[in-house]
Structures are given as C-alpha cells and as structure tokens.
Design a protein around this motif. Structure first.
Motif, PDB file in Angstrom:
ATOM      1  N   TYR A 226       0.834  -1.208   0.000  1.00  0.00           N
ATOM      2  CA  TYR A 226       0.000   0.000   0.000  1.00  0.00           C
ATOM      3  C   TYR A 226       0.869   1.258   0.000  1.00  0.00           C
ATOM      4  O   TYR A 226       0.570   2.239  -0.693  1.00  0.00           O
ATOM      5  CB  TYR A 226      -0.929   0.004   1.205  1.00  0.00           C
ATOM      6  N   VAL A 227       1.955   1.234   0.760  1.00  0.00           N
ATOM      7  CA  VAL A 227       2.879   2.369   0.794  1.00  0.00           C
ATOM      8  C   VAL A 227       3.454   2.610  -0.602  1.00  0.00           C
ATOM      9  O   VAL A 227       3.514   3.746  -1.081  1.00  0.00           O
ATOM     10  CB  VAL A 227       4.008   2.111   1.806  1.00  0.00           C
ATOM     11  N   LEU A 228       3.862   1.522  -1.278  1.00  0.00           N
ATOM     12  CA  LEU A 228       4.431   1.654  -2.616  1.00  0.00           C
ATOM     13  C   LEU A 228       3.398   2.134  -3.621  1.00  0.00           C
ATOM     14  O   LEU A 228       3.728   2.853  -4.566  1.00  0.00           O
ATOM     15  CB  LEU A 228       5.022   0.319  -3.075  1.00  0.00           C
ATOM     16  N   LYS A 229       2.150   1.734  -3.422  1.00  0.00           N
ATOM     17  CA  LYS A 229       1.092   2.174  -4.341  1.00  0.00           C
ATOM     18  C   LYS A 229       0.848   3.679  -4.198  1.00  0.00           C
ATOM     19  O   LYS A 229       0.577   4.371  -5.171  1.00  0.00           O
ATOM     20  CB  LYS A 229      -0.200   1.405  -4.066  1.00  0.00           C
ATOM     21  N   GLN A 230       0.972   4.177  -2.959  1.00  0.00           N
ATOM     22  CA  GLN A 230       0.771   5.597  -2.714  1.00  0.00           C
ATOM     23  C   GLN A 230       1.984   6.443  -3.117  1.00  0.00           C
ATOM     24  O   GLN A 230       1.836   7.574  -3.562  1.00  0.00           O
ATOM     25  CB  GLN A 230       0.468   5.821  -1.223  1.00  0.00           C
ATOM     26  N   GLN A 231       3.189   5.874  -2.937  1.00  0.00           N
ATOM     27  CA  GLN A 231       4.422   6.624  -3.230  1.00  0.00           C
ATOM     28  C   GLN A 231       5.397   5.766  -4.049  1.00  0.00           C
ATOM     29  O   GLN A 231       6.482   5.422  -3.578  1.00  0.00           O
ATOM     30  CB  GLN A 231       5.079   7.070  -1.925  1.00  0.00           C
ATOM     31  N   PRO A 232       5.022   5.417  -5.266  1.00  0.00           N
ATOM     32  CA  PRO A 232       5.840   4.500  -6.075  1.00  0.00           C
ATOM     33  C   PRO A 232       7.216   5.028  -6.434  1.00  0.00           C
ATOM     34  O   PRO A 232       8.120   4.245  -6.722  1.00  0.00           O
ATOM     35  CB  PRO A 232       4.974   4.290  -7.326  1.00  0.00           C
ATOM     36  N   ASP A 233       7.388   6.334  -6.413  1.00  0.00           N
ATOM     37  CA  ASP A 233       8.674   6.905  -6.808  1.00  0.00           C
ATOM     38  C   ASP A 233       9.656   7.047  -5.641  1.00  0.00           C
ATOM     39  O   ASP A 233      10.824   7.404  -5.845  1.00  0.00           O
ATOM     40  CB  ASP A 233       8.463   8.286  -7.447  1.00  0.00           C
ATOM     41  N   ASP A 234       9.171   6.778  -4.432  1.00  0.00           N
ATOM     42  CA  ASP A 234      10.001   7.014  -3.255  1.00  0.00           C
ATOM     43  C   ASP A 234      10.609   5.755  -2.645  1.00  0.00           C
ATOM     44  O   ASP A 234      11.695   5.805  -2.072  1.00  0.00           O
ATOM     45  CB  ASP A 234       9.187   7.734  -2.173  1.00  0.00           C
ATOM     46  N   PHE A 235       9.886   4.623  -2.755  1.00  0.00           N
ATOM     47  CA  PHE A 235      10.302   3.423  -2.034  1.00  0.00           C
ATOM     48  C   PHE A 235      10.381   2.195  -2.930  1.00  0.00           C
ATOM     49  O   PHE A 235       9.753   2.131  -3.984  1.00  0.00           O
ATOM     50  CB  PHE A 235       9.334   3.134  -0.882  1.00  0.00           C
ATOM     51  N   SER A 236      11.164   1.209  -2.462  1.00  0.00           N
ATOM     52  CA  SER A 236      11.287  -0.084  -3.137  1.00  0.00           C
ATOM     53  C   SER A 236      11.335  -1.186  -2.083  1.00  0.00           C
ATOM     54  O   SER A 236      11.663  -0.935  -0.919  1.00  0.00           O
ATOM     55  CB  SER A 236      12.563  -0.146  -3.987  1.00  0.00           C
ATOM     56  N   LEU A 237      11.024  -2.414  -2.504  1.00  0.00           N
ATOM     57  CA  LEU A 237      11.156  -3.566  -1.627  1.00  0.00           C
ATOM     58  C   LEU A 237      12.567  -4.125  -1.748  1.00  0.00           C
ATOM     59  O   LEU A 237      13.171  -4.077  -2.818  1.00  0.00           O
ATOM     60  CB  LEU A 237      10.134  -4.646  -1.994  1.00  0.00           C
ATOM     61  N   ALA A 238      13.078  -4.643  -0.644  1.00  0.00           N
ATOM     62  CA  ALA A 238      14.427  -5.214  -0.641  1.00  0.00           C
ATOM     63  C   ALA A 238      14.350  -6.696  -0.303  1.00  0.00           C
ATOM     64  O   ALA A 238      13.888  -7.070   0.762  1.00  0.00           O
ATOM     65  CB  ALA A 238      15.303  -4.496   0.374  1.00  0.00           C
ATOM     66  N   GLY A 239      14.788  -7.534  -1.223  1.00  0.00           N
ATOM     67  CA  GLY A 239      14.827  -8.966  -0.966  1.00  0.00           C
ATOM     68  C   GLY A 239      13.484  -9.652  -1.100  1.00  0.00           C
ATOM     69  O   GLY A 239      12.491  -9.052  -1.503  1.00  0.00           O
ATOM     70  N   GLU A 240      13.470 -10.931  -0.734  1.00  0.00           N
ATOM     71  CA  GLU A 240      12.266 -11.746  -0.837  1.00  0.00           C
ATOM     72  C   GLU A 240      11.429 -11.643   0.445  1.00  0.00           C
ATOM     73  O   GLU A 240      11.975 -11.407   1.525  1.00  0.00           O
ATOM     74  CB  GLU A 240      12.650 -13.219  -1.070  1.00  0.00           C
ATOM     75  N   PRO A 241      10.102 -11.833   0.333  1.00  0.00           N
ATOM     76  CA  PRO A 241       9.252 -11.845   1.538  1.00  0.00           C
ATOM     77  C   PRO A 241       9.682 -12.960   2.496  1.00  0.00           C
ATOM     78  O   PRO A 241      10.230 -13.982   2.070  1.00  0.00           O
ATOM     79  CB  PRO A 241       7.851 -12.116   0.977  1.00  0.00           C
TER      80      PRO A 241
END
Length: 291
Positions: A226-241
C-alpha cells in the motif's frame, strides 16, 4: 494498517497505528453492509447446488473492511482492494453477485457460523485452532518484507546488506525479531551489527524511513504494498518476503458444497490469469499462493 505475523489483528486482535495514507482511507464502519459488487455472468462456469447460499443469487462475504490494500473503502464508500477484487472474481465464476458485509474481525468466525454471511475473506490466517472451527480455501500468503528508499535499492538488496546500517520496525513484531536474528549473523561474520530502531506504531517506523533517519523499514508485505502504491517513486522492496503464512477463504464446517465450489472458482480465476493480475495490480506478487 500494519500487521505482524505474531501480533496481527488477523491472528489476535486489532492493532492501532495505520499509516497516514491508510488512515485517510479507513472510512468504513464495522458492522455495516459493504453493498453488492460484480454482477453475475449470464452463465456460471462453476455450478452451485440449490440452497448453497444464504441468499439466492448472491454470495455474502464477511470482511473487516479496514486493511488497505486488501480491503478498504474508497472515497465513494465502495469496498475496494486486492481481496475484494478476488472475492468478486470468485463470485463471477459462481454466477452470483458479491456482497461485502463489514464485520468486526474479533467476531468474524461467529458471524459466519451464525449464517450472517456465506464465507469469510478477510486475511484470515490458516491456523490449526481455526481449522477446527471452519474449512479453508487457501488463496494467498501473508508475509513480512523490508522497504528501502528507491535511491538505495541498488545497495540494499536484502537483510544481508543491513550490517552496520539502521533499520526500523514496530516493537514486538516478527520483523524486529527477524532483524535481531540477522544482526546476530552480522556479528558472527565479523561485521557491524544492525542498529535496530523500535517504535510502538508501525507508521512511526515508516516515518523514520521517509525522513532518511534509517536505511530500511520492516513491515508486512501488505502494508508495504500500500505504501508503494501511494508513493511508487520514493520506495522499493528489498529482498524476498519472509515469515510467510497462508491465508484462506473460510466456510462453515457443514458447507462442503460451497467450499468445493470456491476451490473450483479459485482454480478457474488462477487459470484465466485474473489472480496474477490482481496481485500485480496491488503489488502483492510476493504473496502468490503458488510462489
């Protein structure tokens, strides 16, 4: 709303501390009907026997509609989210309309047993004690993940890259325990430990990353999506779940016909590609049940 796998409202009770963006979206009131969605197709691919549903031509899902990106209300007070879209797709396969009954999570299984709905779709973790009360059709995972600033995505690709760096998480969660375990591995390898910053609210941990005070933020994959959907240009996921646990649609123990029909409908939705499309849309591909 942030939910850890050990202190999640999906497994124990409702937690406070939604992100600011999520809090703006949580306008639904528990106990109210979410209305109907997804008109039934002219011909149902999966047949239901007569009397299988509480109300003919409509499948009612009990759901705590307060957890973006899975279930929440949009500005028009319409239930939306990944689980809502999946539930609507299952209803279409059954040839019926979908109705979403907003139900307090603490009473959601009793509501199903009292026939206030036909099934539960509300990120209900599949646990042995629950399997004694209801039957499940597994449809996705719930898991944890790490979020980093997009500018650091190239240097922080997993928890292995956090040695000597700062990471934030909510106190008492499995994320913090995961970071603690990884920090111990750092020291064993002769590297600096992870500087773990703990906060009583998940939203406060996220704010630390927003302000650049930490290098990573640990939370549930669902909250991160949800955070990435709201701010796709600011954050990324790191590694596997990590810390994965299965989630399922629950039906009553005496309702084998609906359970089997939902299982067939899920198989059809998966085969058509709709399942993958829904997860991709909501940044939840890491929760794919087939993954």
């Amino acid at each position: 709303m942030a939910r850890s796998l050990c202190f999640s409202r999906r497994s124990v009770s409702v937690l406070t501390g939604a992100t600011a963006a999520a809090a703006m979206a949580l306008t639904g009131c528990s106990g109210n009907s979410g209305g109907t969605d997804a008109a039934a197709p002219a011909k149902a691919p999966v047949k239901l026997p007569a009397g299988a549903l509480v109300k003919s031509g409509q499948i009612t899902y009990c759901s705590d509609i307060s957890a973006p990106p899975l279930t929440y209300y949009d500005v028009a007070q319409k239930p939306v989210g990944a689980e809502v879209e999946l539930g609507n797709a299952l209803a279409a396969e059954l040839g019926v309309k979908a109705n979403w009954a907003n139900t307090s999570f603490n009473g959601i299984i009793p509501a199903l047993q009292a026939k206030q709905c036909d099934a539960i779709i509300s990120q209900l973790y599949i646990k042995p004690e629950r399997e004694k009360a209801v039957d499940f059709v597994p449809y996705m995972y719930a898991s944890n993940t790490l979020v980093v600033a997009k500018k650091n995505a190239g240097t922080i690709k997993s928890a292995d890259d956090l040695c000597g760096k700062k990471a934030a998480g909510q106190t008492g969660t499995t994320v913090v325990q995961y970071l603690t375990d990884r920090s111990a591995k750092c020291t064993v390898a002769g590297k600096a430990k992870i500087d773990i910053r703990q906060f009583t609210k998940d939203s406060d941990a996220l704010q630390q990353l927003r302000l650049g005070l930490v290098d990573a933020y640990g939370t549930t994959l669902e909250t991160a999506a949800y955070v990435l959907k709201q701010q796709p240009d600011d954050f990324s996921l790191a590694g596997e779940p990590f810390n994965r646990i299965k989630v399922g649609a629950a039906t009553r123990k005496d309702d084998a016909s609906l359970h089997d029909a939902l299982a067939k409908a899920l198989a059809a939705v998966s085969k058509s590609g709709s399942y993958d499309s829904i997860l991709k849309k909501w940044n939840l591909t890491g929760d794919d049940i087939a993954g």
